[in-house]
Design an enzyme around this catalytic site. Structure first.
Site, PDB file in Angstrom:
ATOM      1  N   GLU A 179       0.493  -1.181  -0.193  1.00 39.75           N
ATOM      2  CA  GLU A 179      -0.314   0.384  -0.455  1.00 39.75           C
ATOM      3  C   GLU A 179       0.454   1.105  -0.026  1.00 39.75           C
ATOM      4  O   GLU A 179       1.167   1.808   0.896  1.00 39.75           O
ATOM      5  CB  GLU A 179      -0.711   0.274   1.338  1.00 39.75           C
ATOM      6  N   LYS A 221      -2.392  -2.231  -2.845  1.00 43.29           N
ATOM      7  CA  LYS A 221      -3.407  -1.471  -2.580  1.00 43.29           C
ATOM      8  C   LYS A 221      -3.370   0.171  -2.651  1.00 43.29           C
ATOM      9  O   LYS A 221      -2.361  -0.084  -2.366  1.00 43.29           O
ATOM     10  CB  LYS A 221      -3.897  -1.223  -0.812  1.00 43.29           C
TER      11      LYS A 221
HETATM   12  P1  13P Z   1      -9.382   4.040   4.951  1.00 49.89           P
HETATM   13  O1  13P Z   1      -9.866   3.874   3.570  1.00 49.89           O
HETATM   14  O2  13P Z   1      -9.542   4.298   5.706  1.00 49.89           O
HETATM   15  O3  13P Z   1      -8.372   5.265   3.487  1.00 49.89           O
HETATM   16  O4  13P Z   1      -8.363   2.973   5.363  1.00 49.89           O
HETATM   17  C1  13P Z   1      -7.903   2.351   4.584  1.00 49.89           C
HETATM   18  C2  13P Z   1      -6.548   2.241   5.251  1.00 49.89           C
HETATM   19  O5  13P Z   1      -5.760   0.627   5.128  1.00 49.89           O
HETATM   20  C3  13P Z   1      -5.196   2.871   5.246  1.00 49.89           C
HETATM   21  O6  13P Z   1      -4.156   1.767   5.727  1.00 49.89           O
END
Ligand code: 13P
Length: 342
Positions: A179, A221
Site C-alpha cells: 500500500e 492497495k
Molecule cells: P481508509 O479507507 O480509511 O483510507 O483506510 C484504508 C487503509 O487500510 C489505510 O491503510
C-alpha cells in the site's frame, strides 16, 4: 513458499463482487475514531466494535477478507469464538497489518518511512499459524507545497521497505498487499496527484523486481488519483476514474491478480462512485475492488455510538455500505441505490 495457496488466497481476495474490510486501525487511530462518538477506547470497546462488524449477518457475500490489527487476532466474539476462526468459518480471509507505522524519515523533513521489518519473518510465521493468509504494509507519501516533495529518497526508501516486506510475506505463504498511499491532504492539483502516484507506483514495482517478488502473488492497495483536499478545483467522478486507470495501466503489471483501493478520507459515497466508474471500464487486465476502512465503517460507527442497544442498526448500516461497494466493484452501483433500505 506455497505458490498454490498464495494464488488461491489472492484470487479469493478479489473475487467477483467482494472486497476487503480494513479493520486494522491501531489503538491510537481507534482512539481518534471513538472520540468522535464519545466512546472510551478500551480493549473491550475495540473488541465489541470489531465483533459488531464481523458478525454482521450476510456480510460475507460482499466481504472477502478483513485486515486485522495484532490485538484483534487474540480477541473473541461475544460467543467466545476467536475472531480469526470465526471469520475463516464464514468464508472471510483473515489478514493482518504488519507494519509498525510511518516514522519521520531522517534528513527528509516532512516525510515518512514505514518501519516494521525487524523480526518480521518470525511474526509472519506466528500470524500464519493464527490463520492469517494475507498481510498489509502501508507507506505514506505526502505531496508537499514544496514542489520537490515527495523526494526521490522518500519514494525509494518506502519502495525498498515494501519490497522487503512483500518478499518475506511470500516466503511465509502470506499474500502481501502493498500500500503506497499518496495522501489526499493538501492544496495540490489532481495533475500533481497523478504525477506523484505514477512515481510512487514505478518506484514500488522497480523494488518488487529487484527483490524477486512474484507479481502473480501480490495485491496492490492504492490511493485514487484525486484533487488535493483543499484544492479549488475538485475533479469529478469520470476524471478521477480516467486518471487513476491511466496511471495503473502504465505501472501495474497485467500478471498481478488484482488491485484494491483505500478510501483515504473521501466521503463514503464518493469512494463508492469512483470505484464503480473504474470497475465499469471494459477490458482491464486486473479485477478492481475496495479495501476501505473509513468509507465502509463510518455509518456503522456513527450508528453504534458505543451502545450495545445500537448494534443491530449499526450492522444494517455496515451491510448497506458493504453491499453498495460490492455493486461498485462490479461497476453496477447507481446513486439511486443509496436510498434503498439495507
Ligand atoms: P481508509 O479507507 O480509511 O483510507 O483506510 C484504508 C487503509 O487500510 C489505510 O491503510
Amino acid at each position: 513458499m506455497d505458490k498454490t495457496l498464495l494464488a488461491k488466497t489472492a484470487a479469493a481476495m478479489v473475487a467477483k463482487g467482494r472486497g476487503v474490510l480494513a479493520a486494522d486501525e491501531s489503538s491510537a487511530t481507534c482512539e481518534t475514531r471513538f472520540k468522535t462518538i464519545n466512546t472510551a477506547c478500551t480493549e473491550e470497546n475495540r473488541r465489541a466494535y470489531r465483533g459488531l462488524l464481523f458478525t454482521t449477518p450476510g456480510v460475507e457475500k460482499f466481504i472477502s477478507g478483513v485486515i486485522l490489527f495484532d490485538e484483534t487476532t487474540r480477541q473473541k466474539t461475544d460467543d467466545g469464538a476467536v475472531f480469526t476462526d470465526y471469520l475463516a468459518k464464514k468464508g472471510i480471509l483473515p489478514g493482518i497489518k504488519v507494519d509498525t507505522g510511518a516514522k519521520n524519515l531522517a534528513l527528509c523533513p516532512g516525510e515518512k518511512v514505514t518501519e516494521g521489518l525487524d523480526g518480521l519473518r518470525e511474526r509472519l510465521a506466528a500470524y500464519f499459524k493464527a490463520g492469517c493468509r494475507f498481510a498489509k504494509w502501508r507507506a505514506v507519501i505526502t505531496i508537499g507545497e514544496d514542489p520537490t516533495l515527495p523526494s526521490h529518497t522518500c519514494l525509494y526508501a518506502n519502495a525498498h521497505a515494501l519490497a522487503r516486506y512483500a518478499a518475506l510475506c511470500q516466503e511465509a505463504s502470506i499474500v502481501p498487499m502493498i500500500e503506497p498511499e499518496v495522501l489526499l491532504d493538501g492544496a495540490h492539483s489532481i495533475e500533481r496527484c497523478e504525477e506523484v502516484t505514477e512515481a510512487a507506483l514505478r518506484a514500488s514495482y522497480a523494488a518488487m523486481a529487484a527483490h524477486n517478488v512474484s507479481i502473480e502473488h501480490l495485491i496492490l492497495k492504492t490511493s485514487m488519483v484525486v484533487s488535493g483536499k483543499t484544492n479549488a478545483r475538485q475533479a469529478g467522478v469520470d476524471e478521477v476514474a480516467e486518471r487513476t486507470l491511466r496511471v495503473l495501466k502504465r505501472t501495474v503489471p497485467a500478471a498481478q491478480p488484482g488491485i484494491v483501493f483505500l478510501s483515504g478520507g473521501q466521503s463514503d459515497v464518493s469512494a463508492t462512485a469512483h470505484l464503480s466508474a473504474m470497475a465499469a471500464s471494459k477490458s482491464l487486465p486486473w479485477p478492481l475492488t475496495f479495501s476501505y476502512s473509513r468509507a465502509l465503517q463510518n455509518p456503522a460507527l456513527n450508528t453504534w455510538k458505543g451502545q450495545s442497544g445500537n448494534v443491530a442498526a449499526a450492522q444494517r448500516a455496515f451491510h448497506h455500505r458493504a453491499h453498495m461497494n460490492s455493486l461498485a466493484a462490479e461497476g453496477k452501483w447507481k446513486p439511486e441505490l443509496e436510498k434503498q433500505v439495507a
